[in-house]
Design an enzyme around this catalytic site. Structure first.
Site, short mmCIF file in Angstrom:
data_model
loop_
_atom_site.label_atom_id
_atom_site.label_comp_id
_atom_site.label_asym_id
_atom_site.label_seq_id
_atom_site.Cartn_x
_atom_site.Cartn_y
_atom_site.Cartn_z
N SER A 41 0.80 -1.22 0.00
CA SER A 41 0.00 0.00 0.00
C SER A 41 0.83 1.27 0.00
O SER A 41 0.40 2.30 -0.53
CB SER A 41 -0.93 0.01 1.22
OG SER A 41 -0.19 -0.19 2.42
N HIS A 248 -0.82 5.80 6.79
CA HIS A 248 -0.21 5.77 5.47
C HIS A 248 0.15 7.19 5.05
O HIS A 248 -0.46 8.16 5.51
CB HIS A 248 -1.17 5.16 4.43
CG HIS A 248 -1.29 3.68 4.51
ND1 HIS A 248 -2.07 3.05 5.46
CD2 HIS A 248 -0.72 2.69 3.78
CE1 HIS A 248 -1.98 1.74 5.30
NE2 HIS A 248 -1.17 1.50 4.29
#
Length: 265
Positions: A41, A248
């Site tokens: 990711s 993230h």
């Protein structure tokens, strides 16, 4: 005194021309690259928004460092197969088909999901300090004892499929600035433990990358001050909705953190 000045000027011009030629050659090399972006990711760009409609649950973003590099350098070919949630086995089984003997550039981040990044973060956010420390310890043990062999398999397979490629493996940033500006959220005990886990993971990855003859891109330095609770603009999400974007890099983290490190590696 004129002669030395004139000689220095000629030398300076010569050096400038050399640098210009070098950068032009580098740019031309980039333009001719056959680039494949693998990984999890962090490479797909989860958290950066602007997801490609054909990427589905992989959530590949046009703000991901790989896509930004492609836009800036116009490589001859570009294959973007990084995917949210990918582990080493997913790279081996689902992504390596994008490589071939003509591939000249490869990038990836991998290993965080194998070591249990998501479940460790969940434990640290929802449970006690002791539960968090235990979860981090288990993740570190996995990273030190099991992950090296898994990474070796991935790197060996990449080299076999793309023997002529320059391979850049990027690491993971610290998520938190300790003693930072956050008034809410988890405490510094948990934050420090999570950062230490990132150090362990990056140390393991860097060693395996070096053994494979690849290039390691360490992003911890460039993210300093931009972590969650950081003193400057934050390049990482804290807890978000949708939850999979939590912890993230955001679009700035991809553009100002990952992209420069990759470009210089």
């Amino acid at each position: 005194m004129l002669r030395p000045v004139r000689a220095l000027s000629v030398a300076a011009v010569s050096a400038l021309l050399t640098l210009t030629t070098f950068f032009a050659a580098s740019s031309a090399g980039a333009a001719g690259a056959n680039y494949v972006a693998l990984g999890d990711s962090y490479s797909a760009g989860v958290g950066a928004g602007s997801y490609l409609s054909d990427s589905g649950s992989c959530k590949r973003s046009t703000n991901a460092y790989a896509y930004l590099w492609k836009n800036a350098n116009a490589p001859s070919s570009f294959s973007f197969v990084a995917c949210s949630g990918a582990r080493t086995g997913d790279v081996l089984n689902n992504q390596l088909s994008a490589l071939n003997s003509g591939t000249t550039l490869v990038s990836l981040t991998i290993g965080g999901n194998d070591a249990g990044f998501s479940s460790t973060m969940q434990t640290c956010v929802l449970s006690s300090d002791s539960d968090c420390l235990n979860a981090v310890s288990a993740a570190e043990s996995y990273a030190e004892n099991t992950l090296p062999g898994q990474l070796d398999q991935v790197y060996s397979a990449i080299r076999s499929k793309a023997p002529n490629a320059h391979v850049v493996v990027l690491g993971y940033p610290h998520l938190y600035q300790i003693n930072g500006s956050c008034l809410f959220g988890i405490g510094d005990t948990k934050r420090a433990a999570i950062n230490e886990a990132a150090d362990t993971l990056d140390t393991v990855i860097a060693k395996r990358v070096a053994n494979a003859g690849f290039t390691f891109g360490d992003v911890r330095g460039i993210f300093a001050g931009h972590e969650i609770c950081g003193s400057s603009s934050t390049w990482l999400h804290s807890t978000t909705w949708p939850v999979d974007e939590s912890y993230h890099p955001n679009a700035d983290g991809q553009a100002y953190g990952y992209l420069p490190v990759f470009s210089q590696s």
